[in-house]
Motif scaffolding. Structure first.
Motif, short mmCIF file in Angstrom:
data_model
loop_
_atom_site.label_atom_id
_atom_site.label_comp_id
_atom_site.label_asym_id
_atom_site.label_seq_id
_atom_site.Cartn_x
_atom_site.Cartn_y
_atom_site.Cartn_z
N THR A 12 21.87 85.73 -32.80
CA THR A 12 21.44 84.58 -33.58
C THR A 12 20.63 83.62 -32.71
O THR A 12 20.54 83.76 -31.49
CB THR A 12 22.66 83.85 -34.15
OG1 THR A 12 23.49 83.43 -33.05
CG2 THR A 12 23.47 84.77 -35.07
N GLY A 13 20.05 82.61 -33.36
CA GLY A 13 19.16 81.69 -32.67
C GLY A 13 19.79 80.98 -31.50
O GLY A 13 19.17 80.85 -30.42
N ASP A 93 27.17 80.17 -34.05
CA ASP A 93 26.40 80.81 -35.12
C ASP A 93 27.17 81.91 -35.83
O ASP A 93 27.06 82.08 -37.05
CB ASP A 93 25.11 81.39 -34.55
CG ASP A 93 24.05 80.33 -34.27
OD1 ASP A 93 24.31 79.15 -34.56
OD2 ASP A 93 22.98 80.70 -33.74
#
Length: 301
Positions: A12-13, A93
């Protein structure tokens, strides 16, 4: 009932940003991954695109796909001050992943911190993943005991995944996946039997990549261990199928029985099988994708 894949990876980011913030392995330079034990690896951004992965999960008929931290990166083995930003980013996340995704929690094994791990588990994770090379001997089980006691107290499962590979040069690019990962899982299988199960009699555990095919050495184990090798099968031990096909899965069913096998794909590094039951029929597919994952994750028959 829900089809489950117990083993996928999705960066994830926040986790990508945390890797890019580092200057020492593991770190990302753009999309080039640098680890301590493997050559640089070009990560495909599309492999970690949420929309694309959601479409794949739907196409695979999954009601639940469990994401795990990529243990070969070595994050869990970093000193706490280095591991914590990466672990916090992963959990932040992963706890908010959209359906059908869920996730395994992760924990540092260089510095054991059961309180922090409990906080991660409070966010609704399916259980805890630990690297296989942290659970390869009696000392590893002694060190990780607070984490395993936490899982037992919460009735949550353990997922054992290959950890970082040792740096060996020169070697072909496929070497880490075929040699150290498999060796780690093989050692972890027998270490759990010798040291893990006696101390944690109620813990449910799943071994990645069919435990490195260690259960197929049962006849040799009997020859060397005698009565110890004839111990009854353990109903709370499972193996997942990632990157293996019908021949290996059929052999594992002969060694452990249908009830021990759960579906795992290791997406995006491997694809799901073309036949969900690995050629063993609809009943096997139902067991691998629905019944057995339910027992692993909930303890319910």
């Amino acid at each position: 009932m829900t089809n489950v894949d117990v083993h996928q990876h999705l960066w994830t980011g926040s986790f990508v940003a945390a890797l890019r913030a580092r200057a020492e392995p593991p770190f990302l330079d753009g999309w080039t991954l640098h680890t301590a034990g493997e050559p640089p690896y070009e990560v495909s951004p599309a492999d970690h695109d949420m929309a694309r992965r959601t479409e794949q999960a739907v196409a695979d008929g999954l009601g639940r796909a469990l994401i795990s931290l990529s243990s070969p990166l070595g994050v869990e083995w970093l000193p706490s001050a280095e591991a914590r930003p990466l672990l916090d980013a992963y959990h932040r996340d992963a706890a908010e992943l959209p359906r059908p995704f869920g996730a395994w929690a992760a924990a540092g094994v260089h510095d054991i911190d059961a309180r922090t791990t409990a906080g991660y588990l409070d966010q609704g994770f399916a259980g805890l993943q630990l690297p296989a090379n942290a659970l390869a001997d009696a000392a590893g089980y002694e060190r990780c005991a607070p984490l395993l006691d936490l899982l037992t107290a919460r009735d949550l499962p353990l997922f054992i995944h290959p950890g970082p590979a040792a740096d060996i040069d020169p070697r072909p690019g496929w070497w880490p996946a075929m040699v150290p990962y498999v060796q780690q899982m093989h050692a972890a299988w027998f270490a759990f039997r010798a040291f893990g199960r006696p101390r944690h009699p109620r813990l449910r555990v799943c071994f990645a990549l069919l435990a490195g095919l260690a259960p197929l050495h049962g006849e040799r184990f009997v020859a060397r261990a005698g009565a110890e090798g004839h111990r009854e099968s353990d109903p709370n031990v499972f193996v997942e199928t990632s990157s293996y096909g019908p021949r290996a899965v059929d052999s594992m069913v002969r060694a452990l029985g249908t009830d021990a096998i759960v579906q795992g794909t290791d997406r995006p590094y491997a694809d799901p099988p073309q036949t969900p039951g690995y050629g063993l029929g609809g009943a096997a597919a139902y067991a691998f994708r629905i019944t057995n994952p339910r027992r692993l994750l909930t303890g319910k028959p």
